[in-house]
Write a protein that holds these residues in place. Structure first.
Motif, PDB file in Angstrom:
ATOM      1  N   UNK A   9     -86.400  94.402 -29.182  1.00 59.40           N
ATOM      2  CA  UNK A   9     -87.032  94.903 -27.958  1.00 59.40           C
ATOM      3  C   UNK A   9     -88.496  95.244 -28.214  1.00 59.40           C
ATOM      4  N   UNK A  10     -88.799  95.787 -29.374  1.00 58.99           N
ATOM      5  CA  UNK A  10     -90.190  96.098 -29.717  1.00 58.99           C
ATOM      6  C   UNK A  10     -91.041  94.851 -29.824  1.00 58.99           C
ATOM      7  N   UNK A  11     -90.502  93.807 -30.438  1.00 57.04           N
ATOM      8  CA  UNK A  11     -91.235  92.546 -30.571  1.00 57.04           C
ATOM      9  C   UNK A  11     -91.511  91.944 -29.197  1.00 57.04           C
ATOM     10  N   UNK A  12     -90.518  91.957 -28.328  1.00 55.02           N
ATOM     11  CA  UNK A  12     -90.692  91.412 -26.985  1.00 55.02           C
ATOM     12  C   UNK A  12     -91.701  92.234 -26.198  1.00 55.02           C
ATOM     13  N   UNK A  13     -91.626  93.543 -26.300  1.00 54.14           N
ATOM     14  CA  UNK A  13     -92.562  94.418 -25.598  1.00 54.14           C
ATOM     15  C   UNK A  13     -94.000  94.176 -26.047  1.00 54.14           C
ATOM     16  N   UNK A  14     -94.211  94.053 -27.332  1.00 54.95           N
ATOM     17  CA  UNK A  14     -95.558  93.792 -27.855  1.00 54.95           C
ATOM     18  C   UNK A  14     -96.044  92.415 -27.416  1.00 54.95           C
ATOM     19  N   UNK A  15     -95.166  91.417 -27.456  1.00 50.90           N
ATOM     20  CA  UNK A  15     -95.560  90.067 -27.064  1.00 50.90           C
ATOM     21  C   UNK A  15     -95.943  89.999 -25.587  1.00 50.90           C
ATOM     22  N   UNK A  16     -95.310  90.806 -24.747  1.00 48.87           N
ATOM     23  CA  UNK A  16     -95.653  90.819 -23.329  1.00 48.87           C
ATOM     24  C   UNK A  16     -96.891  91.657 -23.042  1.00 48.87           C
ATOM     25  N   UNK A  17     -97.201  92.626 -23.884  1.00 50.29           N
ATOM     26  CA  UNK A  17     -98.349  93.502 -23.659  1.00 50.29           C
ATOM     27  C   UNK A  17     -99.646  92.913 -24.198  1.00 50.29           C
ATOM     28  N   UNK A  18     -99.582  92.047 -25.179  1.00 44.90           N
ATOM     29  CA  UNK A  18    -100.784  91.507 -25.824  1.00 44.90           C
ATOM     30  C   UNK A  18    -101.702  90.775 -24.845  1.00 44.90           C
ATOM     31  N   UNK A  19    -101.213  89.891 -23.967  1.00 45.22           N
ATOM     32  CA  UNK A  19    -102.148  89.186 -23.070  1.00 45.22           C
ATOM     33  C   UNK A  19    -102.923  90.127 -22.144  1.00 45.22           C
ATOM     34  N   UNK A  20    -102.294  91.174 -21.666  1.00 50.03           N
ATOM     35  CA  UNK A  20    -102.977  92.119 -20.792  1.00 50.03           C
ATOM     36  C   UNK A  20    -104.112  92.838 -21.485  1.00 50.03           C
ATOM     37  N   UNK A  21    -103.899  93.255 -22.706  1.00 47.42           N
ATOM     38  CA  UNK A  21    -104.952  93.937 -23.460  1.00 47.42           C
ATOM     39  C   UNK A  21    -105.982  92.945 -24.002  1.00 47.42           C
ATOM     40  N   UNK A  22    -105.550  91.725 -24.310  1.00 46.14           N
ATOM     41  CA  UNK A  22    -106.477  90.727 -24.837  1.00 46.14           C
ATOM     42  C   UNK A  22    -107.511  90.336 -23.783  1.00 46.14           C
ATOM     43  N   UNK A  23    -107.108  90.231 -22.518  1.00 47.94           N
ATOM     44  CA  UNK A  23    -108.075  89.859 -21.488  1.00 47.94           C
ATOM     45  C   UNK A  23    -109.148  90.926 -21.328  1.00 47.94           C
ATOM     46  N   UNK A  24    -108.773  92.177 -21.502  1.00 50.27           N
ATOM     47  CA  UNK A  24    -109.748  93.272 -21.416  1.00 50.27           C
ATOM     48  C   UNK A  24    -110.849  93.073 -22.461  1.00 50.27           C
ATOM     49  N   UNK A  25    -110.464  92.856 -23.701  1.00 52.56           N
ATOM     50  CA  UNK A  25    -111.441  92.731 -24.775  1.00 52.56           C
ATOM     51  C   UNK A  25    -112.168  91.385 -24.750  1.00 52.56           C
ATOM     52  N   UNK A  26    -111.500  90.317 -24.334  1.00 56.15           N
ATOM     53  CA  UNK A  26    -112.173  89.025 -24.224  1.00 56.15           C
ATOM     54  C   UNK A  26    -113.243  89.051 -23.134  1.00 56.15           C
ATOM     55  N   UNK A  27    -112.929  89.647 -21.990  1.00 61.75           N
ATOM     56  CA  UNK A  27    -113.939  89.765 -20.934  1.00 61.75           C
ATOM     57  C   UNK A  27    -115.093  90.636 -21.389  1.00 61.75           C
ATOM     58  N   UNK A  28    -114.804  91.671 -22.153  1.00 60.58           N
ATOM     59  CA  UNK A  28    -115.862  92.545 -22.671  1.00 60.58           C
ATOM     60  C   UNK A  28    -116.771  91.767 -23.628  1.00 60.58           C
ATOM     61  N   UNK A  29    -116.180  90.929 -24.460  1.00 59.44           N
ATOM     62  CA  UNK A  29    -116.966  90.175 -25.439  1.00 59.44           C
ATOM     63  C   UNK A  29    -117.752  89.043 -24.789  1.00 59.44           C
ATOM     64  N   UNK A  30    -117.155  88.335 -23.846  1.00 62.66           N
ATOM     65  CA  UNK A  30    -117.783  87.155 -23.272  1.00 62.66           C
ATOM     66  C   UNK A  30    -118.749  87.512 -22.147  1.00 62.66           C
ATOM     67  N   UNK A  31    -118.307  88.364 -21.215  1.00 62.61           N
ATOM     68  CA  UNK A  31    -119.098  88.659 -20.021  1.00 62.61           C
ATOM     69  C   UNK A  31    -119.877  89.959 -20.110  1.00 62.61           C
ATOM     70  N   UNK A  32    -119.595  90.777 -21.105  1.00 63.96           N
ATOM     71  CA  UNK A  32    -120.283  92.057 -21.218  1.00 63.96           C
ATOM     72  C   UNK A  32    -119.681  93.134 -20.334  1.00 63.96           C
ATOM     73  N   UNK A  33    -118.602  92.814 -19.656  1.00 62.59           N
ATOM     74  CA  UNK A  33    -117.918  93.777 -18.817  1.00 62.59           C
ATOM     75  C   UNK A  33    -116.425  93.590 -19.023  1.00 62.59           C
ATOM     76  N   UNK A  34    -115.713  94.682 -19.082  1.00 66.89           N
ATOM     77  CA  UNK A  34    -114.295  94.597 -19.384  1.00 66.89           C
ATOM     78  C   UNK A  34    -113.461  94.132 -18.192  1.00 66.89           C
TER      79      UNK A  34
END
Length: 70
Positions: A9-34
């Motif tokens: 359950x922990x592995x599944x929870x982390x795998x489902x949460x990663x894309x949501x948090x990754x978009x935050x940091x990717x937008x921050x890195x690429x566009x300068x805004x989270x």
């Protein structure tokens, strides 16, 4: 026992949460805004263009002070 499901359950929870948090940091890195603006609707595109025209940055907070006095 019931607790044997916890690692899976922990592995599944982390795998489902990663894309949501990754978009935050990717937008921050690429566009300068989270936060990315949703431009699916014409009104939203119009408002983004208006914000960019008034302040020079579509992600900057706008208020009445951002509108130039004439």
């Amino acid at each position: 026992m019931w607790y044997e499901i916890l690692p899976s359950a922990g592995i599944i929870l982390v795998a489902l949460a990663v894309p949501g948090y990754a978009t935050f940091y990717l937008n921050k890195a690429v566009f300068g805004n989270a936060f990315r603006r949703n431009l699916d609707f014409r009104w939203d595109r119009h408002m983004m263009q208006r914000d960019e025209r008034l302040t020079g940055d579509a992600y900057k907070q706008n208020g009445l002070d951002a509108i130039p006095d004439k």
